[in-house]
Write an enzyme that holds these catalytic residues in place. Structure first.
Site, PDB file in Angstrom:
ATOM      1  N   SER A 177      42.272  28.563  48.134  1.00 50.30           N
ATOM      2  CA  SER A 177      42.861  29.867  47.838  1.00 50.30           C
ATOM      3  C   SER A 177      43.032  30.102  46.337  1.00 50.30           C
ATOM      4  O   SER A 177      43.111  31.242  45.895  1.00 50.30           O
ATOM      5  CB  SER A 177      44.243  29.988  48.505  1.00 50.30           C
ATOM      6  OG  SER A 177      44.157  29.822  49.892  1.00 50.30           O
TER       7      SER A 177
ATOM      8  N   HIS B 170      36.492  31.927  50.989  1.00 50.16           N
ATOM      9  CA  HIS B 170      37.943  32.003  51.172  1.00 50.16           C
ATOM     10  C   HIS B 170      38.293  32.935  52.326  1.00 50.16           C
ATOM     11  O   HIS B 170      38.273  34.161  52.186  1.00 50.16           O
ATOM     12  CB  HIS B 170      38.601  32.478  49.872  1.00 50.16           C
ATOM     13  CG  HIS B 170      40.091  32.633  49.991  1.00 50.16           C
ATOM     14  ND1 HIS B 170      40.786  33.652  49.375  1.00 50.16           N
ATOM     15  CD2 HIS B 170      41.012  31.908  50.675  1.00 50.16           C
ATOM     16  CE1 HIS B 170      42.067  33.535  49.666  1.00 50.16           C
ATOM     17  NE2 HIS B 170      42.228  32.496  50.454  1.00 50.16           N
TER      18      HIS B 170
ATOM     19  N   GLU C  43      36.601  36.300  50.936  1.00 46.12           N
ATOM     20  CA  GLU C  43      36.144  36.312  49.542  1.00 46.12           C
ATOM     21  C   GLU C  43      35.052  35.261  49.384  1.00 46.12           C
ATOM     22  O   GLU C  43      35.257  34.086  49.707  1.00 46.12           O
ATOM     23  CB  GLU C  43      37.301  36.009  48.586  1.00 46.12           C
ATOM     24  CG  GLU C  43      38.303  37.136  48.466  1.00 46.12           C
ATOM     25  CD  GLU C  43      39.457  36.803  47.532  1.00 46.12           C
ATOM     26  OE1 GLU C  43      39.832  37.650  46.723  1.00 46.12           O
ATOM     27  OE2 GLU C  43      39.984  35.672  47.625  1.00 46.12           O
TER      28      GLU C  43
ATOM     29  N   ASN D 168      44.629  36.872  45.846  1.00 47.78           N
ATOM     30  CA  ASN D 168      45.842  36.120  45.533  1.00 47.78           C
ATOM     31  C   ASN D 168      46.278  36.300  44.090  1.00 47.78           C
ATOM     32  O   ASN D 168      47.463  36.162  43.770  1.00 47.78           O
ATOM     33  CB  ASN D 168      45.637  34.637  45.851  1.00 47.78           C
ATOM     34  CG  ASN D 168      45.782  34.356  47.336  1.00 47.78           C
ATOM     35  OD1 ASN D 168      46.411  35.119  48.057  1.00 47.78           O
ATOM     36  ND2 ASN D 168      45.179  33.266  47.793  1.00 47.78           N
TER      37      ASN D 168
END
Length: 688
Positions: A407, A428, A440, A478
């Site tokens: 992440s 991801h 992602e 994130n």
């Protein structure tokens, strides 16, 4: 249909049959027969030019595996241009002989309205019909609400139009949305159906209304409005269906058209159309690069994320090899996967739980040797990941792809632990991986174009929405989420309460407030990241200790029945103990707390999100502003009806956004600066 060129026309072929001549019209506008101005003009011309002498009927069909895939959305930002679809359908209805729609593939939106303008509808078993306009902030504008309600009744029409769902052949036949499913050749079935009409017309707009029972209609309306979540088109769709049963036909059709065009100019439809095109741009595979075929996928790590990834691949029909470091952990993972498969079968998401589980093969690390792709899903620890990738380097084939589900961590560093960094990338997934649509795809420094193209193609194959990002702490999603969370923590330190922040952001349109999300994910996850970053944190930067205090108390969120909220009842309840912790921590730092209005909370947090998005665009972590919108909407609950944070910001007064970012930076303190490229990013978003 004729086999010769050209395309971009409506071919008309006159066939002699036992009932007389039949005109077969084939709409041929590649790739999906979108209802563009050119297509409407060609269809109108085809009907106007029909030689009626000896003609028994018309069969209208589409080339290329679709009837009409919907409207051409590229035309929606300009004023509606003639010929308008209602005029084309009126011409079809005025045809003195029956017209049969022969539907293969998609007949959606304006395409299904064309089918409703025919006297009957015959389809293949692979057809999909419906009026999905609400998903783009619209309602049908060519009589769809009126004609559909004549077929299925008022209550059912409210459900179908307000949900915008696509209906497959068998259900469509049961509901009356189509009249027959072809058993064999579609054109032959359509001509046979035409023969059965005996030359009689069945114009739907002339059929009597089917208002249905008041309780059924009220229940359908209540359910539709409950699910609307602020979507203006849902209410307009309900009103249009109701008008179809109370107004004269011409007035109802005119009112539907007016509402559709009005919504088309509105901010919600513009936002949803922006996302429609943004998603297509994000998922495009690079031209000139041929993806490699991936059929067998290895997954290392059988925790919750690894299980979700395994399910995602297995549900798409791929063979999965699951590895865990411990036999008991592997056994527990397979048991959890069997339970998940049973639940999917009970909910009719899959045909067979046993078939799904049989695609997932438990084993040791060496068992991934024959895999085309291996996805790492172990703990978020750099040393552990590097050691695993170095080990995999000696196990898998030279042409196998290695992907990490990290992440936050630096994939370039992970790739350097291998002999072939060009085959390493990030994949991801978002938790739960088999449910969340977003993934992602991380294009690391050495990742080859073929590896990137292969992962994009694979993501689409498993029905995910891939967005490419470059390496950077937190990638796109994130990274922005961390800025959102940091600003929310600043706000509670300054005087807001977690539930006030959540209420403000939910009022703005977020699916769930940040602190509820925090509790759902587990506070310990972000705590681990903060501890990892602690040695490199600038001591001058503002840091909020409150989440650390909660973690030190064992308050990790829902899984411990306490986090930012109390979960003793199973639901999030504001907790007085958390209020005391917040107040005491702020007091220890000499902070004088004050109250915050909801709009001030929204302004601060949105400024942080928009500013961070501009920063990561400037760093090249995201390629396009629209990619950021796609990620935030599909992975972080940003309101779809606002089109993503940068689309939203670009449609606000520029001076207000700049002032909000300046105020956010001032209140945040050292280390938070307005992005130098903010104006350029907003201009790019506005242009798109």
């Amino acid at each position: 249909m004729p086999n010769h060129e050209p395309h971009d026309t409506v071919h008309v072929e006159r066939r002699n049959t036992q009932i007389g001549d039949v005109a077969v019209m084939t709409i041929d506008f590649p790739p999906v027969n979108a209802g563009s101005m050119a297509m409407r003009a060609a269809l109108l011309s085809a009907f106007a030019g029909l030689d009626m002498q000896g003609l028994a009927g018309v069969v209208l069909t589409g080339a290329g595996g679709n009837f009409v895939g919907g409207a051409d959305l590229r035309e929606f930002d300009a004023p509606a241009q003639e010929p308008h679809l209602p005029d084309v359908i009126a011409k079809m209805e005025a045809c003195p002989v029956p017209v049969i729609a022969a539907i293969d593939g998609a007949a959606l939106g304006g395409g299904y309205e064309v089918a409703l303008g025919c006297d009957a509808r015959v389809a293949t078993v692979r057809c999909a019909v419906g009026l999905p306009e609400v998903t783009l902030g619209l309602i049908p504008g060519a009589g769809g609400t009126l004609r559909l309600s004549r077929l299925v009744g008022q209550a059912r029409a409210i459900d179908l139009v307000s949900s915008g769902r696509r209906v497959k052949a068998q259900e469509a036949l049961k509901l009356g949305m189509i009249d027959a499913i072809a058993d064999g050749n579609l054109l032959e079935a359509a001509i046979a159906h035409l023969a059965g009409l005996g030359g009689d017309k069945r114009v739907l707009r002339d059929l009597p209304a089917r208002p249905g029972s008041a309780p059924e209609v009220a229940a359908a309306e209540e359910e539709a409005r409950r699910k609307a979540r602020g979507a203006l088109a849902v209410g307009e769709a309900i009103d249009a269906v109701k008008r179809a049963h109370t107004m004269p036909v011409a007035e109802a059709l005119a009112a539907e058209r007016e509402a559709s065009l009005r919504l088309r100019r509105g901010p919600q439809s513009r936002a949803l159309r922006h996302l429609f095109f943004a998603e297509r741009a994000a998922t495009k595979v690079p031209e000139g690069v041929e993806p490699v075929a991936i059929e067998t996928v290895g997954i290392v790590g059988g925790g919750r994320m690894g299980q979700g990834i395994a399910l995602a691949f297995a549900q798409a029909g791929l063979t999965v090899r699951l590895s865990e470091r411990d036999a008991d952990l592997l056994k527990a993972a397979m048991s959890a996967l069997a339970d998940a498969a049973d639940e999917l079968a009970e909910r009719r998401r899959i045909a067979s739980a046993s078939d799904l589980v049989e695609r997932i093969h438990p084993g040791e690390l060496d068992d991934v040797a024959d895999c085309d792709l291996v996805v790492e899903a172990i703990i978020e620890d750099m040393d552990a990941k590097k050691a695993l990738f170095a080990q995999l380097d000696g196990i898998v084939r030279d042409d196998a792809i290695l992907a990490t589900n990290t992440s936050y961590l630096d994939i370039d560093e992970i790739a350097r632990a291998t002999k072939h960094p060009s085959r390493v990338a990030g994949l991801h997934f978002f938790n739960p991986a088999n449910v969340m649509r977003l993934v992602e795809v991380i294009d690391a420094e050495a990742t080859s174009p073929q590896v990137l193209a292969s992962l994009l193609a694979l993501s689409k194959r498993i029905r995910k929405l891939p967005v490419v990002a470059r390496v950077g702490e937190g990638f796109i999603g994130n990274r922005v989420f961390a800025a959102y969370r940091q600003q929310a923590e600043f706000l509670i330190e300054e005087g807001a309460l977690p539930w006030e922040v959540d209420a403000a952001m939910e009022g703005f349109g977020f699916a769930m407030g940040l602190f509820k999300v925090y509790d759902l994910a587990g506070l310990d996850i972000a705590w681990s990241r903060r501890k990892r970053l602690a040695p490199t944190r600038d001591p001058r930067a503002r840091y909020v200790e409150i989440p650390d205090v909660l973690c030190e108390m064992g308050r990790f969120g829902r899984k411990t029945k306490a986090g930012w909220y109390d979960y003793a009842s199973g639901k999030p309840v504001p907790d007085r103990q958390v209020e005391i912790i917040i107040a005491d921590t702020a007091a220890s730092k000499g902070i004088t707390r004050r109250s915050f209005a909801a709009d001030e909370i929204v302004s601060r947090i949105m400024a942080a999100i928009v500013n961070e998005a501009a920063l990561l665009l400037g760093e090249g972590i995201a390629a396009r502003a629209s990619d950021v919108d796609v990620v935030l909407v599909n992975g972080y609950g940003f309101p779809k009806l606002k089109g993503g944070p940068l689309h939203w910001a670009a449609n606000q007064p520029r001076a207000e956004i700049v002032a909000a970012v300046d105020e956010m930076a001032r209140a945040s303190g050292f280390g938070i600066e307005p992005a130098a490229n903010l104006a350029a990013v907003l201009a790019e978003s506005e242009a798109v």
